[in-house]
Design an enzyme around this catalytic site. Structure first.
Site, PDB file in Angstrom:
ATOM      1  N   SER A 259       0.858  -1.184   0.000  1.00 35.88           N
ATOM      2  CA  SER A 259       0.000   0.000   0.000  1.00 35.88           C
ATOM      3  C   SER A 259       0.894   1.233   0.000  1.00 35.88           C
ATOM      4  O   SER A 259       2.120   1.130   0.068  1.00 35.88           O
ATOM      5  CB  SER A 259      -0.861  -0.009   1.252  1.00 35.88           C
ATOM      6  OG  SER A 259      -0.017   0.163   2.372  1.00 35.88           O
ATOM      7  N   LYS A 260       0.277   2.377  -0.027  1.00 39.15           N
ATOM      8  CA  LYS A 260       1.024   3.642   0.031  1.00 39.15           C
ATOM      9  C   LYS A 260       1.947   3.655   1.238  1.00 39.15           C
ATOM     10  O   LYS A 260       3.074   4.104   1.186  1.00 39.15           O
ATOM     11  CB  LYS A 260       0.035   4.815   0.136  1.00 39.15           C
ATOM     12  CG  LYS A 260      -0.201   5.515  -1.173  1.00 39.15           C
ATOM     13  CD  LYS A 260      -0.451   7.011  -0.952  1.00 39.15           C
ATOM     14  CE  LYS A 260      -0.366   7.784  -2.242  1.00 39.15           C
ATOM     15  NZ  LYS A 260      -1.587   7.672  -3.056  1.00 39.15           N
TER      16      LYS A 260
END
Ligand code: GLU
Length: 325
Positions: free
Chosen positions: A256-257
């Site tokens: 994810s980010k």
């Protein structure tokens, strides 16, 4: 993947800097072609204007060169199938749509994703949406319906999937059979807002550029059956496919980010060594036992697709530190 000199490609969407996952696909695609004296093409998949970051293609290419990659044809270099930016290839996509319409494989569609989602009881396919129901196809179409579509026809164009189950051999995953009628149903090739769909452009370009092998990330495995059907409908030759593993965090989830490692550009700016990154990627692709520094060249010299495992590859949280020279 044998026989005549292969043609491979790397086709990033210009939505940001290259990251480790795209570099993994690039290494596999490049080494596969370079190990057999083939041709490598760089193509910019900038179909969706608003999502494209204008400086992305140049930054991605610069970072790929820094990692040790090269290519024979691409933006700036030219080549026999130029241009190499999808935003400059719309005529080819229109021509393919015309061909499919003439063969009775295309229809206009005014249904929305919301309509599809409303079919709550239907089983949901790969996209999280139920397959497009065949009963929503128009029962009749005027012979000149396609020619009389205006510039902005306010409808999507869908590819009619009448084919039975499709089987293809993936070089990493093995034999795959999918009945597209049950997974996604009829495929959008041009969106209602006028944007050509990835599924159409990728097939048209791979055919036009004589691509013989498609090596890319596992996230595109579930697009492949649809692409095979489209290639067949356009009278093309289906390339060899190999989908390389996804990178995941310690929980086994897609990065994810929050836990995504720095981009190749950031790693570069922090003083990482390209050989350290390539060595780690080569290990992730099963090409070397550990992850000792390697050049891309050296990975190509001993490239063996049969050593690539399909299982997701864990990216350690401290990965960036390991790349410091
Ligand atoms: N443009 C796609 C992406 O960046 C890749 C398309 C492909 O390799 O088929 O995810």
């Amino acid at each position: 993947m044998s026989g005549a000199a292969p043609v491979g490609r790397f086709a990033p969407s210009p939505t940001g800097d290259l990251h480790l996952g795209s570099a993994l696909a690039l290494l596999a695609a490049w080494a596969s072609v370079r190990s057999r004296g083939g041709t490598f093409v760089w193509r910019v998949e900038d179909l969706d204007g608003p999502r494209a970051v204008p400086e992305s293609p140049e930054r991605q290419m610069a970072d790929a060169r820094w990692l040790g990659f090269d290519w024979d044809h691409g933006p700036g270099l030219g080549g026999p199938d130029a241009p190499y930016r999808q935003s400059e290839r719309f005529e080819l996509y229109d021509e393919a749509l015309r061909q499919l319409a003439a063969a009775g494989r295309l229809f206009p569609c005014r249904r929305s994703r919301k309509d599809l989602r409303a079919l709550a009881s239907a089983p949901h396919g790969a996209s999280g949406l139920p397959p497009y129901p065949a009963r929503w196809r128009p029962s009749e179409l005027a012979p000149d319906w396609f020619a009389s579509l205006g510039e902005r026809p306010d409808c999507a164009l869908r590819f009619r999937v009448d084919d039975g189950p499709v089987t293809f051999a993936d070089g990493v995953v093995g034999r795959i059979t999918e009945d597209v009628r049950e997974t996604t149903g009829d495929v959008v090739l041009k969106r209602r807002d006028g944007v050509f769909a990835y599924q159409l452009a990728v097939v048209v370009d791979d055919l036009a550029m004589g691509v013989t092998e498609v090596v890319r990330g596992m996230d595109l495995l579930d697009s492949t059956a649809r692409q095979v059907l489209l290639i067949r409908a356009l009278g093309g030759t289906v390339p060899a496919y190999a989908h390389v593993p996804l990178l995941v965090n310690a929980e086994g989830e897609k990065l994810s980010k929050r836990d995504r490692p720095p981009s190749i550009r950031e790693l570069r700016e922090r003083g990482s060594a390209p050989e350290a990154i390539i060595g780690w990627l080569a290990g992730a692709l099963g090409q070397i036992g550990g992850s000792a520094p390697r050049t891309a060249e050296a990975v190509a010299a001993t490239w063996d697709l049969t050593r690539v495992r399909p299982d997701p590859v864990l990216v350690p949280a401290d990965i960036a530190d390991r790349f410091m020279s």
